[in-house]
Design an enzyme around this catalytic site. Structure first.
Site, PDB file in Angstrom:
ATOM      1  N   CYS A 190      36.433  72.198  31.508  1.00  0.00           N
ATOM      2  CA  CYS A 190      35.605  72.258  32.707  1.00  0.00           C
ATOM      3  C   CYS A 190      34.364  71.367  32.648  1.00  0.00           C
ATOM      4  O   CYS A 190      33.703  71.168  33.665  1.00  0.00           O
ATOM      5  CB  CYS A 190      35.187  73.701  32.961  1.00  0.00           C
ATOM      6  SG  CYS A 190      36.576  74.832  33.190  1.00  0.00           S
ATOM      7  N   HIS A 215      17.198  73.824  42.493  1.00  0.00           N
ATOM      8  CA  HIS A 215      18.524  74.370  42.770  1.00  0.00           C
ATOM      9  C   HIS A 215      19.387  74.271  41.501  1.00  0.00           C
ATOM     10  O   HIS A 215      19.205  73.358  40.693  1.00  0.00           O
ATOM     11  CB  HIS A 215      19.198  73.612  43.917  1.00  0.00           C
ATOM     12  CG  HIS A 215      18.334  73.472  45.126  1.00  0.00           C
ATOM     13  ND1 HIS A 215      18.107  74.504  46.012  1.00  0.00           N
ATOM     14  CD2 HIS A 215      17.608  72.409  45.591  1.00  0.00           C
ATOM     15  CE1 HIS A 215      17.293  74.086  46.974  1.00  0.00           C
ATOM     16  NE2 HIS A 215      16.975  72.824  46.739  1.00  0.00           N
ATOM     17  N   HIS A 270      34.191  82.832  44.468  1.00  0.00           N
ATOM     18  CA  HIS A 270      34.888  83.676  45.427  1.00  0.00           C
ATOM     19  C   HIS A 270      35.761  82.853  46.369  1.00  0.00           C
ATOM     20  O   HIS A 270      36.914  83.216  46.641  1.00  0.00           O
ATOM     21  CB  HIS A 270      33.873  84.487  46.242  1.00  0.00           C
ATOM     22  CG  HIS A 270      34.486  85.421  47.240  1.00  0.00           C
ATOM     23  ND1 HIS A 270      34.812  85.030  48.523  1.00  0.00           N
ATOM     24  CD2 HIS A 270      34.856  86.733  47.137  1.00  0.00           C
ATOM     25  CE1 HIS A 270      35.342  86.050  49.173  1.00  0.00           C
ATOM     26  NE2 HIS A 270      35.378  87.091  48.356  1.00  0.00           N
ATOM     27  N   ASN A 280      38.057  79.148  39.967  1.00  0.00           N
ATOM     28  CA  ASN A 280      37.649  78.196  38.931  1.00  0.00           C
ATOM     29  C   ASN A 280      38.488  76.932  39.101  1.00  0.00           C
ATOM     30  O   ASN A 280      39.647  76.880  38.713  1.00  0.00           O
ATOM     31  CB  ASN A 280      37.858  78.804  37.550  1.00  0.00           C
ATOM     32  CG  ASN A 280      37.383  77.892  36.430  1.00  0.00           C
ATOM     33  OD1 ASN A 280      37.147  76.706  36.632  1.00  0.00           O
ATOM     34  ND2 ASN A 280      37.244  78.434  35.234  1.00  0.00           N
ATOM     35  N   HIS A 293      27.936  76.667  35.877  1.00  0.00           N
ATOM     36  CA  HIS A 293      29.362  76.779  35.592  1.00  0.00           C
ATOM     37  C   HIS A 293      29.983  78.020  36.239  1.00  0.00           C
ATOM     38  O   HIS A 293      29.551  79.148  35.997  1.00  0.00           O
ATOM     39  CB  HIS A 293      29.558  76.848  34.076  1.00  0.00           C
ATOM     40  CG  HIS A 293      30.973  76.762  33.632  1.00  0.00           C
ATOM     41  ND1 HIS A 293      31.605  75.561  33.399  1.00  0.00           N
ATOM     42  CD2 HIS A 293      31.902  77.722  33.397  1.00  0.00           C
ATOM     43  CE1 HIS A 293      32.847  75.794  33.019  1.00  0.00           C
ATOM     44  NE2 HIS A 293      33.052  77.096  33.010  1.00  0.00           N
ATOM     45  N   HIS A 347      27.929  68.517  21.816  1.00  0.00           N
ATOM     46  CA  HIS A 347      29.238  68.907  21.293  1.00  0.00           C
ATOM     47  C   HIS A 347      29.020  69.837  20.097  1.00  0.00           C
ATOM     48  O   HIS A 347      28.338  69.488  19.149  1.00  0.00           O
ATOM     49  CB  HIS A 347      30.021  67.665  20.873  1.00  0.00           C
ATOM     50  CG  HIS A 347      31.494  67.877  20.797  1.00  0.00           C
ATOM     51  ND1 HIS A 347      32.062  68.919  20.109  1.00  0.00           N
ATOM     52  CD2 HIS A 347      32.535  67.176  21.335  1.00  0.00           C
ATOM     53  CE1 HIS A 347      33.373  68.856  20.212  1.00  0.00           C
ATOM     54  NE2 HIS A 347      33.695  67.816  20.955  1.00  0.00           N
TER      55      HIS A 347
END
Length: 463
Positions: free
Chosen positions: A192, A360, A393, A397, A364, A272
């Site tokens: 992601c 703002h 919603h 994902n 994730h 990482h």
């Protein structure tokens, strides 16, 4: 006495004025020195303006919205599971419970094969999913920006788990007839976070280039071939939360685009944490004990996300926080290091107030638990996590494209004003954390291709 003290200069200020006056006296009393200093200042200024990185702008972006006949609610999900005849009753019940508490609504989108009478994902299904999402997003983006494909210098395509031959970047080059000398990049296996990472890569390419150019970033994830048909519960979770989605963004280093661009990239960071075995295996693709390939979201995922988000903000914080927040944060870090391993009651409790740095947040949307964990770590209330929860919603994902669906939510709500700062934050397998910090160059409003256009009036959901 109080009024006279108001006009007293500190000793340091008086010393500074004396030094400046002495320098000016030397400068104007020695013509050779004066000319040398002027020439030196000219050379230094020339070097500064010629060597500083080019500004990087987000010209525009587009998010893919699948057809309405691909909407996936609980009923259609259960129908698909039963038609496959590959799940036990216990697994079916487990997935039903996960779906009901996942935070996903009834209008997310699933791949086309899910709705077929004989649901079986083949290469054709995966290619169709990839083409549908990428072609739609890129076509919409090029149309509204008016940028000709021949002007694009770099192409970055990211797909976490689908890497066909020829590559997806070759597919885009062929479809949109991009020029022969275009530089193409394919990112895979990054989960992601790859959407944020691909923007970071595009920005670095443009910053280091001496030429004005455009970078097209295409963010896609294919879930058709990643559907799990076994009974391992960590792998069954992915069937319940991942949904179809894709996005495209056009990035440029052209200073003349400042007046038409949406945002300027002011910071980017990728960390990482794969050196840790626990982090490396927190989300892992493997076979179960029966040989079924799946993607396991282990119980370590949420604590790993929280722990390494803290590590990530240790690096990001000095770059973005105002001085007062930074001083308090630095003090808590020093105290934590000083008491590490000692039997001390001191525990650093200060968490920086990131609302002092950002207006703002596009955080994730990996799942309800992930959003809640990020909210706890960053101390963000429901108002600030609203875009993430509403995106989960409405779209589920969507993996690497998820932060752009959140940005589209802000646009549809017309919340981003000129000068506002936006923090995009994403996690990825490996384990990676990526951040992008944008500054809005204008008031952002809803566009005709906004994926929220037919439902934004229903959001935010009432508790």
């Amino acid at each position: 006495m109080k009024s006279s003290s108001h006009f007293k200069f500190p000793q340091a200020s008086i010393l500074g004025i004396l030094i400046m006056l002495t320098f000016l006296h030397l400068l104007f009393s020695h013509s050779t020195l004066s000319l040398s200093c002027i020439w030196l200042l000219f050379i230094l200024s020339l070097y500064y303006y010629s060597s500083r990185p080019n500004p990087v702008f987000l010209l525009d972006f587009s998010c893919f919205k699948p057809d309405s006949n691909q909407k996936c609610n609980l009923q259609s999900s259960q129908s698909f599971v039963r038609r496959t005849n590959r799940f036990t009753d216990e697994s079916e019940e487990f997935m039903r419970k996960i779906f009901l508490k996942s935070g996903l609504g009834d209008e997310t989108y699933a791949p086309k094969f899910v709705f077929q009478s004989n649901p079986e994902a083949k290469l054709e299904s995966v290619m169709d999913e990839a083409q549908q999402g990428m072609f739609s997003a890129v076509s919409s983006l090029l149309s509204k920006t008016g940028i000709q494909p021949s002007l694009i210098n770099s192409l970055i395509v990211t797909s976490g788990s689908f890497s066909p031959v020829p590559s997806l970047s070759s597919l885009i080059v062929n479809r949109f007839k991009l020029k022969p000398d275009i530089k193409t990049y394919n990112l895979s296996g990054m989960g992601c976070s790859s959407g944020v990472i691909s923007i970071d890569l595009a920005a670095n390419l443009l910053k280091s280039s001496k030429e004005i150019g455009y970078a097209l970033v295409v963010i896609n994830e294919s879930i058709s071939l990643n559907w799990y048909f076994g009974d391992s519960r960590p792998m069954l979770v992915t069937n319940c939360i991942f949904r179809v989605g894709s996005a495209a963004a056009l990035i440029t280093n052209d200073p003349n685009c400042r007046r038409v661009a949406k945002m300027e990239l002011v910071q980017s960071l990728r960390t990482h944490h794969g050196a840790s075995d626990r982090a490396y295996k927190a989300a892992f693709q493997e076979e179960d004990d029966k040989g079924n390939l799946g993607f396991a979201l282990t119980k370590d995922l949420i604590p790993v996300a929280g722990a390494y988000l803290r590590e990530h903000i240790k690096i990001l914080a000095p770059r973005v926080l105002p001085l007062n927040q930074l001083a308090m944060y630095a003090y808590s870090v020093i105290c934590s290091a000083a008491t590490s391993g000692k039997n001390s009651k001191f525990k650093p409790i200060f968490v920086p107030d990131f609302t002092k740095a950002f207006d703002h947040f596009c955080i994730h949307t990996g799942g309800k638990a992930v959003i809640e964990q990020v909210g706890r770590v960053l101390r963000l209330g429901d108002v600030l996590t609203e875009p993430a929860r509403m995106s989960l919603h409405r779209f589920g994902n969507t993996s690497s494209s998820l932060v752009f669906y959140e940005l589209a939510y802000f646009e549809a709500k017309r919340r981003i004003k000129e000068g506002d700062r936006v923090w995009m934050l994403a996690f990825g397998t490996g384990f990676k954390v990526g951040s992008l910090v944008w500054k809005s160059l204008s008031d952002l409003g809803q566009q005709s291709d906004n994926p929220w256009d037919d439902c934004i009036h229903n959001y935010p959901l009432k508790q």
